[in-house]
Structures are given as C-alpha cells and as structure tokens.
Design a protein around this motif. Sequence first.
Motif, short mmCIF file in Angstrom:
data_model
loop_
_atom_site.label_atom_id
_atom_site.label_comp_id
_atom_site.label_asym_id
_atom_site.label_seq_id
_atom_site.Cartn_x
_atom_site.Cartn_y
_atom_site.Cartn_z
N ASN A 169 0.74 -1.28 -0.02
CA ASN A 169 0.09 0.11 -0.11
C ASN A 169 0.87 1.30 0.00
OD1 ASN A 169 -2.96 -1.14 0.34
ND2 ASN A 169 -1.61 -2.25 1.89
N ASN A 170 1.85 1.05 -0.85
CA ASN A 170 2.84 2.23 -0.62
C ASN A 170 2.45 3.49 -1.06
OD1 ASN A 170 5.89 3.05 -0.10
ND2 ASN A 170 5.81 3.26 -2.29
N ALA A 171 1.45 3.59 -1.98
CA ALA A 171 0.95 4.79 -2.51
C ALA A 171 -0.13 5.56 -1.63
CB ALA A 171 0.11 4.49 -3.72
N ARG A 172 -0.40 4.76 -0.55
CA ARG A 172 -1.58 5.58 0.36
C ARG A 172 -0.93 5.97 1.59
NH1 ARG A 172 -6.04 1.17 1.35
NH2 ARG A 172 -6.57 2.80 2.70
N ILE A 173 0.50 5.57 1.98
CA ILE A 173 1.08 5.99 3.26
C ILE A 173 1.80 7.11 3.24
CG2 ILE A 173 1.22 3.80 3.82
CD1 ILE A 173 4.23 3.68 3.17
N CYS A 174 2.07 7.75 4.25
CA CYS A 174 2.95 9.14 4.09
C CYS A 174 3.59 9.27 5.53
CB CYS A 174 1.94 10.35 3.99
SG CYS A 174 1.04 11.03 5.19
N GLY A 175 4.64 10.05 5.64
CA GLY A 175 5.45 10.24 6.71
C GLY A 175 5.15 11.55 7.27
N ALA A 176 5.51 11.88 8.79
CA ALA A 176 5.66 13.04 9.22
C ALA A 176 6.38 13.27 10.38
CB ALA A 176 4.25 13.29 9.74
N THR A 177 6.99 14.45 10.55
CA THR A 177 8.01 14.82 11.43
C THR A 177 6.84 15.59 12.79
OG1 THR A 177 9.76 15.35 9.99
CG2 THR A 177 9.89 16.35 12.40
N ILE A 178 7.25 15.21 14.04
CA ILE A 178 6.62 15.56 15.07
C ILE A 178 7.17 16.66 15.79
CG2 ILE A 178 5.13 14.97 17.21
CD1 ILE A 178 5.33 11.96 15.91
N GLN A 179 6.48 18.03 15.92
CA GLN A 179 7.05 18.98 16.81
C GLN A 179 6.38 19.02 17.98
OE1 GLN A 179 6.11 23.14 15.87
NE2 GLN A 179 8.12 23.74 15.97
N ALA A 180 7.00 19.30 18.90
CA ALA A 180 6.62 19.37 20.43
C ALA A 180 6.76 20.71 20.95
CB ALA A 180 6.86 18.31 21.32
N VAL A 181 5.98 21.57 21.46
CA VAL A 181 6.23 22.62 22.37
C VAL A 181 5.56 22.47 23.87
CG1 VAL A 181 5.77 25.20 22.78
CG2 VAL A 181 6.16 24.24 20.34
N TRP A 182 6.44 22.31 24.84
CA TRP A 182 5.92 21.91 26.02
C TRP A 182 5.93 22.88 27.19
CZ3 TRP A 182 9.83 19.50 24.02
CH2 TRP A 182 11.17 19.27 24.58
N GLU A 183 5.24 22.48 28.27
CA GLU A 183 5.21 23.16 29.65
C GLU A 183 6.46 22.74 30.38
OE1 GLU A 183 2.06 24.10 33.23
OE2 GLU A 183 1.92 22.82 31.74
N GLN A 184 7.07 23.62 31.05
CA GLN A 184 8.07 23.12 32.00
C GLN A 184 7.59 23.12 33.19
OE1 GLN A 184 11.85 25.62 30.75
NE2 GLN A 184 12.50 23.88 31.01
N GLU A 185 7.91 22.00 34.02
CA GLU A 185 7.50 22.19 35.67
C GLU A 185 8.39 23.33 36.20
OE1 GLU A 185 9.02 19.39 38.23
OE2 GLU A 185 10.98 19.00 37.26
N PRO A 186 7.62 23.85 37.26
CA PRO A 186 8.41 24.76 37.96
C PRO A 186 9.42 24.26 38.94
CG PRO A 186 5.96 25.19 38.24
CD PRO A 186 6.21 23.80 37.57
N PHE A 187 10.67 24.63 38.44
CA PHE A 187 11.91 23.97 39.29
C PHE A 187 12.74 25.17 39.55
CE2 PHE A 187 16.17 22.23 38.31
CZ PHE A 187 16.44 21.66 39.21
N ALA A 188 12.96 25.15 41.16
CA ALA A 188 13.81 26.04 41.62
C ALA A 188 15.26 26.36 40.99
CB ALA A 188 13.93 25.92 43.31
N GLY A 189 15.72 25.44 40.42
CA GLY A 189 17.15 25.33 39.95
C GLY A 189 17.19 26.00 38.50
#
Length: 467
Positions: A313-333
């Motif tokens: 089914n090669n003609a039907r598939i596609c690939g993708a890159t996954i970008q993430a933007v995430w929340e940091q935990e509050p860290f005293a350091g």
Amino acid sequence: MLINLSDINEATSFDYCIIGAGPAGITLARKLSLQKNKKILLVEGGGTEISYESQSLYEGSVIGDEYLALDTCRLRYFGGTSNHWSGACRTFDEIDFLKRLNFDLNEWPIQKKTIDKYLEEAFNILEVNHIPPDQNILGQDIKKISFEKSPPVRFREKYFDEIKQSKNIFLTLNSNCINFETNGNSISGVNLKNKKIKKIKSDIFILATGGIENSRILLWSNELSNNQVVKNFSSLGKYWMDHPNFDVGEAIFFDKNKFDYFRDFLVVTDKKKIEKEMLNARLRFTENNLNLKQSIMEISCYAPKLAKLLKFNNARICGATIQAVWEQEPFAGNKIVLSNELDDVGVPRTNLFWKKTQNDLNNVKKTLKVFADVFINLNIGRIKTYPYLESGKFPSNQNLASSHHIGGTRMSNNKNLGPIDSNCKVYGQSNLYVMGSSIFPTGGYTNPTLPIIQFSLRLAEYLTKNS
C-alpha cells in the motif's frame, strides 16, 4: 507626552510610574490614563528604534542546557518584544490554574475566570477574532486546539503617536531603571539613568520590563537595600520557565487521508492529562517523507507482517515529523541570578540557569505515548520518538525554546513560593506591583502575549478602583 528624563523636576511626583514600555506597560498606561486627573510616567530603557547600545544591556550568560542569546531573544526599545512577535494568540486553559497531582508548585492563587472577563478587550487591543473552541478528534484522548493570529500588532507602530500626544501619559525614552528604594513598607523612589541618575517619586510603581529583567531589577534592588525591597526573597528569580521547542519524533500514516486530522495543533485532553499526571504539551505533525523508507525498514524488524502490508500500500502511506512545544515544571534550579559583571549603566548582568528536567522529558514521552496508543488502537499508523528524549542531549540546530520568559516573580498565596500576591503586589511593599509573564506560576503551552494583556487590564482595573 514625550519628555526627557533630565526635564523631570526632583520635586515632581507622579500618580503611577510604569517601568517598561512593552505590551504590558503600554496597556497599563493607556488604561490608567482614562483617569483624567492622574499623571502617569511611562519609562522605556531604549529609544524608538533598535540599537546596539540598548540591546547590549541585555547580554548575559546561560548555565545549563543550550539556550538562546539573551540579547537577541528580546527587544529593548519602545514596544518591546512585540516588535518581533509572531502574532500567535491563545489564552490559558482551565487546567492551567488547577492544582496538579505530583506537581505541588503548579497552582495559581486565582481561577481562570478571574482573567476571562478581560478577554474581549484584549482581543480588541491585539486585533484578533474569537478563538475557535477546542475539538475532540479520534476519541476522547486527543483534541485539536486553535491559535488566532494578530496582524501582528506592533505596539510601537500602533501606540507611539497616541502616547506622544497624551495629556497625562509622560513617556521618557533611554531611561534605564537601576533600582528601587524603600522606607521599609513602601517604595520611596526609583533610580533611573540616562547620563545621570535621577530618583523618581510616585504613589504607585509598576515593574513591567519582561520575564528576565523584572527579576534582575528586583534582585539588584534587594542587594542594594539589604533585602528590604522584596523581603520574602527566597523565591525571587526562581522557577523560571520557557517552552522548549523541538522535533521529538516521526510518524508513519497508513492512509494519507488520516493525516488531515493531524495538520493542526493537537494536545492530550484535560481528562487524560489528569489521569496520566501530565503537564501540558502541544504537538504538530508536518508531512515529511524523507525518512519514510527507513521507517518501513524499522517496522519490518519488529512487525514483519505489518511492513509487508505497507509495501503493498505504498501509494497510500505518508510520513510526518512531530514537533512538540511543552510546558516546563516549576523548578527552583531554573533561575535568574546576578552576575559579577556590570553592564554599561552599572547593573549586574544576568546569569540564567536553565535546563530541561527529567519531569519535562517524561511529560513529552507521556504525551507521545498517548498519541502512539491512539495510532495503534485505530490502526492509523505508528510513532517513534527520537533518542534524545531519553538522553536529554537535544540537538542545537533547532529552535531550542520559544523566547517565552515565564516565572521568576511568580504570584502565590504563599509568600515563600512567590514574591507577589494575587493582585500582583510585592509582598511587604504597599505600592510596588509587577506585570508580565514573570508573574505566571505555570506556563501552559500557549504564547504569553494575550494573557499578559489580560493581566495588565486586570491590574489597571484593580489600581483604578483602589487608587
């Protein structure tokens, strides 16, 4: 009205002195100026155009993970960082204000409804339409979220002439904030420097110089005053955050038509976040077939039958890159401290300690796991994560972060966990307030500009009622 710092008489006192002419300071000044009998001094450290001399005052060092240059990720002239803002707008989510399991510091002293009432006015200022409601897709674990785009509004272009012509806003440019002075219970003056230092008097002072400078100025004020400006200083400069921004993995879709569900910003639903004890993160899938052949080969190693089906089914598939933007935990350091090196106006430069904690990495992995389970359960495709989510050694050829400077002067009901109260007033001072994303106890996953405007409008209303 445009004035020179040198023209301010030492006997002159203002009703409000706002340090910083970015989106927060300008919004505050305009709103407070509706009180016709009030004199407002708006102080900008830079001029009306970017300059090397002004930007160089932002130079500093970063200790920890690789980060953006401190003198280029923010702008120091009238309009502030809005002058290179992308325009993305979204307010905080309800879950951002809730106490979270295993994250004791992820709690606001107010509820989301406290700032919701200012959303319409903030929309008007930023010239954006309503943000479409979130939409659950492919079950109950993933939802699509939307950002609205401001044109974007450049506060210099939109508001400079208005403020220059104002009768009760007095704007002084190239006036560098050095430190606040206190009599113990209230701020008695702020020292500003152009060629010489001048002490400015005001009934109310609002510090709105950005998510790094707010901490730097208060830390220096404390050092000069034997910790009398911010008496509860144990958290000052600490719990600093940004939104890390990286490609974190790849996906293979068995049917290109399914990829249409993933073209927008996607997040895990609040219910699932609570169940999995996760913080916020948003993902975006970008079609990318460069590694598609390699992905099929990898699948063949652990699922040969599936790989065989993909080849047919090669003609039907596609690939993708996954970008993430995430929340940091509050860290005293993760914190802002003063350097031993002074800038050209005599204030210590910034040392920023910043790193992505293990909880940050675990949060991204948990997010990807939820998406991977949906892919498998609905037979959409497969997801793989990049090895640096395990090692923590992220590549240096990506965005690194989002220039969203959050925390350092966080609001809290506990004086030891945040130096300002729920009304943005510094504990122990009757007339000193702080505004900007430095007050946020948590970062969510949204760009901070729209919430900054909401909070600025809220503070202006509070000061107007209590003046």
